[in-house]
Design a protein around this motif. Structure first.
Motif, PDB file in Angstrom:
ATOM      1  N   PRO A 271       0.983  -1.246  -0.055  1.00 52.93           N
ATOM      2  CA  PRO A 271       0.003   0.123  -0.008  1.00 52.93           C
ATOM      3  C   PRO A 271       0.915   0.990  -0.001  1.00 52.93           C
ATOM      4  CG  PRO A 271      -0.656  -1.740   1.686  1.00 52.93           C
ATOM      5  CD  PRO A 271       0.547  -2.105   1.235  1.00 52.93           C
ATOM      6  N   ALA A 272       0.442   2.139  -0.678  1.00 51.31           N
ATOM      7  CA  ALA A 272       1.365   3.398  -0.785  1.00 51.31           C
ATOM      8  C   ALA A 272       0.949   4.381   0.237  1.00 51.31           C
ATOM      9  CB  ALA A 272       0.952   4.245  -2.164  1.00 51.31           C
ATOM     10  N   HIS A 273      -0.328   4.168   1.013  1.00 57.00           N
ATOM     11  CA  HIS A 273      -0.569   5.117   2.080  1.00 57.00           C
ATOM     12  C   HIS A 273      -0.795   4.587   3.534  1.00 57.00           C
ATOM     13  CE1 HIS A 273      -1.227   8.140  -1.182  1.00 57.00           C
ATOM     14  NE2 HIS A 273      -1.714   7.336  -1.633  1.00 57.00           N
ATOM     15  N   GLU A 274      -0.802   5.149   4.229  1.00 57.47           N
ATOM     16  CA  GLU A 274      -1.295   4.792   5.537  1.00 57.47           C
ATOM     17  C   GLU A 274      -2.719   4.969   5.873  1.00 57.47           C
ATOM     18  OE1 GLU A 274      -0.034   3.413   9.545  1.00 57.47           O
ATOM     19  OE2 GLU A 274       1.326   3.958   8.201  1.00 57.47           O
TER      20      GLU A 274
END
Lengths: 403, 403
Positions: free
Chosen positions: A326-329
């Motif tokens: 995943p690129a984002h938290e």
């Protein structure tokens, strides 16, 4: 990459809609963009209520052959002529995704052979149990097993009819009429109620599960068209629920397979599968018993399976096998949607009721006495918190989910 | 192709057993042969009750590094040191399959990044919900969807305890003792009963379902260790069943996620998931609601998931994407296993009873009167046929499945 869709009925429209809704997520998984370049229809001037801008709509299959298509999605139905059409694509190395169980139950082996000869993929998740990813479950998720049994509610129409007969006490005719009104049953319901639809699906599942060709002509199918309400009710009094079951077992290289209305104990997982839902039990020699449950029909639901095949197909063409990072938290917040809550007080129902009405919370009283128990109507969690905070007269609370 | 297994406990032994049972089917799917060349253990002289002939058993990880392994299967547990060990393999391009949810819930992102940097695969089907192919279901079968909700019974130990409290009226301590006796709960059951195990699993599922990194430190987990029998019973009187639920929703880029004991309506599909079983509900914007059900633990059951990953991994290494074409036609025979049958007569229970005893069939009487209804004990179908043939006093029969 270019995709053509053959047919633009309920499932075809669903495919267009799902791609429109989720294109970003889909292309992320493929790692490339793709287009629906052509749609084959019988009447190209018909209004379809689906967004087809940028798509070439044609009634001429030659136009699609000329267009250098990578993947053909067949959602138009039909038997011999559709088989011929798909064979022609496969012979040219075009990948084929089909939702056509009637045709596949007869012709899948020759189609798969043609696909293998030409380095093409033949995928058919949507042909069995609508949106339930059961083909993938058998061929990937459970492929470490020797499968020993497949047993399922594979037809939504008949399951709806039996559910209404069982739950509402309707007779067969009344339940069938309701199914027609709901759009679950066709004007001529024979395919469903005589068990032919379920027969095709158990044939396709069994072929895959046991790695054996299955001659559909040898598979017994009994429908529900002669089921009487009095038998359903007698069964109920004995703790049994009637379901139309497609079932096969494989032992000592012998296949047993049939479709028939059978009784299941009320506490069997398949007994609780109601209305138009489908479910498939798979038993394997490593995993034991598993079950897959979900929608057995519907345009968007079936399109979920078609597009999943399309993603797998395009991923393989692109050789995308990256692991998901995943690129984002995630931004984590409380689920603030209204829910019911179970509340046990340390005080009686009169004191409890006073507190609840002060907070404007409706409730149902479950237990009276020194430690009243209530269940609230659906309220926001913050409303419950306001009640609970600094409140010595509340012992415990639990959420009620799944209403 | 060479595979090493790190750890030879319950799951590791299960992996060896499943490969031994099903090697032919497994190698057919891979299209090549493979060997388990090395097993890493702490004590290489310990007797393990599993067939390890031809396998190098070692306590030295260097020996495995030196052996030019293609795939490492990690089923040994452990946190930081295991992460370091797996990172080292991934950095060398060795594919990794792990069942280690504790470690993965903390470290999966860095492991997946290392895998991608080095063209390696990181697979972890067995880390969530035992033998249920739910990772595959989300990442393949349902990948056409935007997932909106994941909700599951993710811990077998606590589900067993709650099932016994609900069904048998046992208090928490008695149910926990029974779980220990059955081998479902460990001597120190904290990880399970405090909800930490389910917390790790809902983190792993949510990360995958929503494509977001999930900081486990921010995920609330409430266990069942303070659940009292009286609340379970009060809930029951209101048609509610208590389950330990891991649940997350994703809307407007906001994740809500928690583990807590909650009440579910009795007719909810998850309410009927009992004992040590697991089940996961997935809701997507195309498919709607689906459910995957199966064994949440067990050596052979979990090995089903590990070996499924192994097959996928080796298939991809071999670039095997042939369509399945069964080589053989199925030999179809009747399922001759004993079953119960529902029988409605056109005669009363006295005449019916005489016929049944003449055929030596035990039965339970369901309805008396002019048209008696009975359910037989489990008998072979041929025995039923002998009763039914040329018999005008039998109106209809149905099989009872799923006992």
């Amino acid at each position: 990459m270019k995709v053509a869709i053959l047919g633009m009925g309920t499932v075809g429209s669903g495919v267009m809609e799902v791609i429109r809704m989720n294109r970003q997520e889909i292309e992320r998984q493929i790692g490339a963009s793709f287009s629906i370049s052509h749609v084959l229809v019988r009447d190209k001037y018909k209004e379809r209520g689906v967004e087809l801008r940028g798509v070439t709509i044609t009634d001429a299959i030659d136009e699609i052959h000329a267009a250098d298509i990578d993947v053909v999605v067949e959602v138009m139905g039909g038997m011999a002529s559709t088989r011929d059409m798909l064979l022609e694509f496969l012979e040219k190395g075009v990948h084929v995704i089909s939702a056509n169980k009637d045709m596949l139950a007869e012709h899948i082996d020759e189609l798969a052979e043609a696909a293998n000869r030409n380095g093409a993929m033949l995928m058919y998740e949507a042909s069995v149990a609508g949106g339930i990813p059961i083909i993938n479950g058998i061929s990937q998720g459970l492929n470490a097993n020797r499968i020993q049994e497949v047993m399922g509610i594979l037809n939504g129409t008949t399951n709806y009819i039996l559910t209404k007969m069982t739950g509402e006490g309707w007779d067969y005719e009344k339940a069938l009429d309701a199914a027609k009104e709901k759009g679950y049953a066709e004007a001529d319901p024979t395919n469903d109620v005589a068990g032919f639809d379920a027969q095709r699906k158990i044939v396709l599942l069994s072929r895959l599960a046991y790695n054996r060709k299955v001659d559909i002509g040898k598979v017994r199918a009994q429908g529900i068209d002669s089921v009487e309400l009095k038998d359903i009710e007698a069964g109920r009094s004995a703790g049994l629920t009637m379901k139309l079951i497609g079932r096969s077992t494989f032992h000592d290289d012998r296949l047993s397979i049939e479709v028939a209305p059978v009784f299941l104990p009320d506490d069997h997982q398949l007994s609780t599968v109601s209305n138009e839902k489908n479910a498939v039990y798979i038993s394997g020699n490593a995993v034991g018993e598993t079950m897959f449950y979900g929608p057995g029909a519907g345009g968007r639901e079936t399109a979920s399976a078609v597009v999943s095949d399309l993603i797998s197909c395009l991923r393989r063409m692109e050789c995308v096998e990256r692991n998901i990072v995943p690129a984002h938290e995630a931004v984590i917040t409380e689920d603030a949607s209204p829910k019911r809550f179970y509340v046990r007080f340390t005080v009686d129902e009169i004191s409890a009721g006073e507190q609840l009405s002060q907070h404007g919370i409706d409730y149902e009283l479950i237990e009276r006495g020194e430690a009243a128990v209530i269940i609230t109507s659906a309220i926001k969690p913050e409303k419950l918190r306001a009640l609970v905070e600094n409140n010595d007269s509340i012992y415990v609370t639990y959420k009620v989910e799944g209403d």
